[in-house]
Design a protein around this motif. Structure first.
Motif, short mmCIF file in Angstrom:
data_model
loop_
_atom_site.label_atom_id
_atom_site.label_comp_id
_atom_site.label_asym_id
_atom_site.label_seq_id
_atom_site.Cartn_x
_atom_site.Cartn_y
_atom_site.Cartn_z
N ASP A 481 0.40 -1.45 0.69
CA ASP A 481 -0.02 -0.21 0.02
C ASP A 481 0.81 0.85 -0.28
N THR A 487 0.59 1.92 -5.79
CA THR A 487 -1.18 1.30 -5.59
C THR A 487 -0.44 3.36 -6.08
N GLN A 493 -9.55 3.17 -5.88
CA GLN A 493 -9.51 1.63 -5.76
C GLN A 493 -10.26 0.17 -6.40
N GLN A 531 -3.90 -4.50 -9.74
CA GLN A 531 -2.76 -3.77 -8.85
C GLN A 531 -1.38 -4.30 -9.51
#
Length: 863
Positions: A481, A487, A493, A531
């Motif tokens: 994170d 990210t 998200q 991701q």
């Protein structure tokens, strides 16, 4: 009458006695000693190794180390000559025996003793044939001692002597030629050897003299004369290597002006290819064919011949030449992937001391960076397509399984038919496009080792170097994170990772339903979740930007840079590098004066990044804030300026830029290159300890990369020259006076024991004293004793034969406590008077002729 009769009888007896003495001296002693010297000379010629890369030696005397193997036979010859000198003094073979003693010392590698004997003959028997012959040997000995200036000076004095016998003029011209060649005075050397040629006999190694004459004619740009001499070598019954290289030199002469006859050169090489005797030197023949093709502009044929040369070659010097030529060919044709491979191979075999090493290494690093980024673009693009395109996955899976089946069948066939296994003659040759090993296809990321390593590197950069195991992402989600490369808190998200309360939950990388359980192993590295795909896109954007910058700034390939960056924009990849790429493209189009494209890209930049600092740069190019962030193009420009200042020797300006890079852009993509060039600057400034430290850090931090390998080579070279052990620690603190020309040796160098003798000492008594000492305390070491003048009033005794520093130290320990020896040589037990010296430093001492300088260096370095 009685008195007359008695005197006549005495004269008759004296004549008979002299005849007896001369006969016994000649055939019982001198003849046998001379045969041993002839045998030693022949053995030296057989052991001699010629370097055909330069002018070969006129005298095949081999090396000092090899000549030492003749010591037992030469000592026996000296013993026989000494018998004539001491017991047959009234005979006519005494002067010949002195000369033969000098030759015996010469052919056992004791050049200082030989020089002493030759000088004795020249001064004692002046204006005799023996004296003139000894003067020739004096010049030969000086050449073996590498005193080339002195050798040429002595030979010039002999030439000025009008009484010098014609019998020895040929030998005088030859020794003078050898000395001049060693000095690099090729025009005068060629004139001297030409004067010797008419009087040469077959026993004079005539083929060798003709070969040297041909080489000197080449160096003096006299191709017709060179061809004449090389033809004599070919037609004579000369050794194989001389015959081979004479033909090679003729090929080079025929393939250039003014003797331009390329077809004749090709014919010679074609005949050489068909001769089985040349199998071990095929690499040289193909190399020459490639060079001819290059001169004629036939690049493809040149490449084929160069690759054949590499396929046959075991010679690193020749390999480095071929690698560089092929790399330059590919580079000129903008085939950068192949150019990079050949530059990589050239760097591996090229000596770090080579004058070309720096420029080749720099180009190699640039191309390696370029290829790495291009490969990563292809790799990440394939991965993303596999993740998003079910049809592509299906096609790829089918190809993989077909390849596996084919590989299995080929393996079974080879096992059942071992004699049908054939090898590719270019296998392992850099730059050669060969079939993928074992049925693999380098286009598939699963089998391409370079792509797999790149993927592994990206994985470790993003997720860390972790042990293999299940559910690793669940344990590391908190760390990911915080990684801005993966990210972005400002972005939405992925909805699949947020629960009803809005909190972030761990997400497993799930395989699509079209992949069966048994096929999951083929797609283990494919980024199926959001991701992982963002990470792949980020990596691909980074490589697009870096490759584009390299094309534009380091290779001056603006069109290729433009095409690559436009390709990135067409993919609509959204990551932090898009802003940089837009700016770089704007600068490219501005340089071309393409206003429509500049306006298009500026509009995109304003819409997508309204607060971009690149907009400020474009609007106010002369008033840009110094506190801006560190985009890649700025770092690249800084590095380019830094490197240019280094190349132009502006080290002060370069160091200021280096400090700026460290202060403002610490951790940038060029950090390793900044440090490497900084190390080169330290070397130029003779700050060798700092240089050694920075190169060691680069070698450790970039291990396994081309930059790390370059630094490791420099570390190894420094350690070898400085006598530093493998742990990087000096074996003993080294002291070198500012004006000293001496260098500290390693533990296993060859050392001499030296001591300054008291004035008016009897040299023979000193030699006898040390000979007795060596016989009693060092009987098995084979130590040799000689004397020499260092200065006009400074004579030293030298004991040679120590091949480890501890041996000479122990020898001195035993000498200083031996009172009987010290009394004989009139010395006290002060250790400061007993020195040792490396073989290399001893040569320097004889050249410098300053005893006190070396004594000062010795005391501060070793005591």
């Amino acid at each position: 009458m009685f008195s007359f009769s008695n005197a006549n009888a005495q004269r008759k007896q004296s004549f008979i006695k002299r005849a007896y003495i001369n006969t016994v001296s000649h055939y019982n002693y001198f003849f046998n000693a001379n045969e041993r010297v002839k045998e030693a000379q022949m053995n030296a010629a057989l052991a001699h190794q010629d370097d055909f890369g330069g002018v070969v030696s006129l005298f095949p005397f081999s090396t000092q180390d090899i000549l030492k193997g003749n010591t037992p036979q030469m000592d026996e010859a000296i013993k026989k000559c000494n018998h004539i000198i001491t017991r047959r003094q009234t005979g006519k073979w005494v002067d010949d025996s002195w000369l033969l003693i000098g030759k015996s010392d010469f052919f056992k590698g004791d050049f200082f003793a030989a020089l002493e004997a030759f000088e004795y003959v020249a001064s004692t028997y002046k204006k005799t044939m023996i004296a003139y012959e000894s003067e020739i040997w004096i010049v030969k000995t000086l050449i073996m001692l590498e005193k080339y200036d002195e050798a040429v000076a002595v030979s010039d004095i002999m030439m000025a002597d009008k009484s010098f016998p014609k019998k020895f003029m040929k030998d005088l011209y030859l020794v003078s030629t050898e000395g001049l060649v060693m000095q690099g005075k090729y025009p005068l050397a060629y004139e001297r050897i030409k004067k010797a040629m008419p009087d040469l006999k077959r026993s004079d190694y005539k083929y060798r003299k003709n070969f040297v004459a041909g080489q000197l004619a080449m160096l003096n740009n006299k191709p017709q004369e060179a061809i004449k001499y090389f033809n004599k070598v070919v037609k004579a019954n000369s050794p194989y290597e001389f015959n081979f290289y004479a033909r090679i030199n003729m090929v080079r002469l025929y393939s250039q002006a003014p003797t331009h006859n390329v077809q004749k050169a090709r014919n010679i090489l074609s005949r050489m290819l068909k001769d089985d005797k040349n199998l071990d030197l095929m690499d040289q023949i193909y190399y020459e064919l490639g060079v001819i093709d290059l001169k004629q502009g036939n690049s493809q044929s040149a490449l084929n011949n160069f690759k054949q040369s590499l396929a046959h070659s075991k010679n690193k010097d020749l390999q480095s030449k071929v690698f560089l030529l092929v790399a330059e060919l590919y580079f000129e044709n903008t085939n950068y992937p192949f150019a990079q491979k050949y530059y990589d191979s050239a760097v591996q075999v090229l000596s770090p001391e080579s004058t070309e090493f720096e420029s080749i290494s720099a180009r190699h690093l640039v191309l390696t960076d370029l290829i790495t980024n291009l490969v990563n673009i292809s790799y990440q693009d394939s991965m993303l397509r596999l993740a998003r395109d079910a049809n592509f996955r299906k096609e790829t899976l089918k190809k993989i399984k077909d390849e596996e089946q084919k590989r299995k069948e080929e393996e079974e066939y080879r096992n059942n038919n071992p004699f049908n296994n054939q090898t590719d003659p270019f296998a392992g040759t850099p730059g050669q496009i060969s079939q993928a090993p074992q049925g693999t296809d380098s286009r598939f990321p699963f089998y391409n080792p370079q792509l797999k390593l790149k993927g592994q590197g990206d994985f470790e950069r993003l997720w860390g170097n972790r042990e293999l195991g299940d559910f690793w992402r669940i344990q590391s989600i908190a760390q990911t994170d915080n990684n801005d490369a993966i990210t972005n808190k400002d972005k939405n998200q992925d909805s699949s990772s947020i629960d009803s309360s809005g909190s972030m939950q761990p997400v497993m990388m799930k395989m699509p339903s079209d992949i069966s359980k048994e096929d999951e192993k083929y797609f283990a590295l494919v980024p199926f979740d959001v991701q992982a795909q963002e990470a792949a896109e980020f990596s691909m954007g980074e490589s697009y930007f870096k490759a584009g910058a390299i094309y534009r700034d380091k290779l001056n390939e603006v069109q290729k840079a433009k095409a690559l960056l436009e390709q990135f924009l067409s993919k609509n990849l959204k990551n932090s590098y898009r802003e940089n790429i837009l700016y770089l493209l704007i600068k490219i189009y501005e340089s071309e004066g393409n206003e429509p494209q500049v306006n298009r890209l500026k509009s995109m930049l304003n819409q997508e990044y309204p607060n971009s600092k690149f907009i400020q740069i474009l609007q106010n190019p002369e008033q840009v804030s110094n506190e801006r962030s560190s985009p890649e193009d700025l770092v690249n420009d800084l590095y380019e300026l830094f490197y240019q200042k280094y190349k132009s020797k502006d080290f002060e300006g370069a160091l200021r830029l280096y400090d700026t890079a460290k202060l403002k852009f610490n951790g940038n993509a060029y950090e390793g290159q900044f440090d490497y060039v900084y190390g080169l600057i330290l070397s130029e400034q003779n700050r060798m300890k700092e240089y050694y430290s920075i190169m060691g850090n680069i070698a450790a931090n970039y291990s396994g990369t081309p930059l790390g390998d370059l630094a490791a080579d420099r570390v190894a070279a420094y350690e070898k020259l400085s006598g530093i052990d493998s742990a990087g620690v000096s074996t003993k603190k080294q002291y070198v006076p500012k004006s000293s020309k001496y260098a500290k040796g390693n533990e296993n160098d060859e050392y001499h024991f030296i001591i300054k003798l008291a004035p008016n000492m009897d040299m023979n008594m000193v030699k006898i004293a040390f000979s007795d000492f060596n016989r009693d305390f060092r009987p098995d070491m084979g130590l040799q004793i000689t004397t020499s003048f260092i200065e006009a009033n400074t004579r030293v005794l030298i004991v040679t034969g120590f091949y480890h520093i501890k041996d000479v130290r122990n020898y001195i320990d035993d000498v200083v406590v031996n009172e009987a020896l010290l009394k004989k040589i009139k010395a006290n037990a002060d250790r400061k008077e007993f020195l040792f010296i490396t073989k290399q430093n001893f040569s320097t001492l004889l050249k410098e002729k300053k005893w006190t300088d070396y004594q000062e260096y010795f005391l501060k370095t070793y005591l």
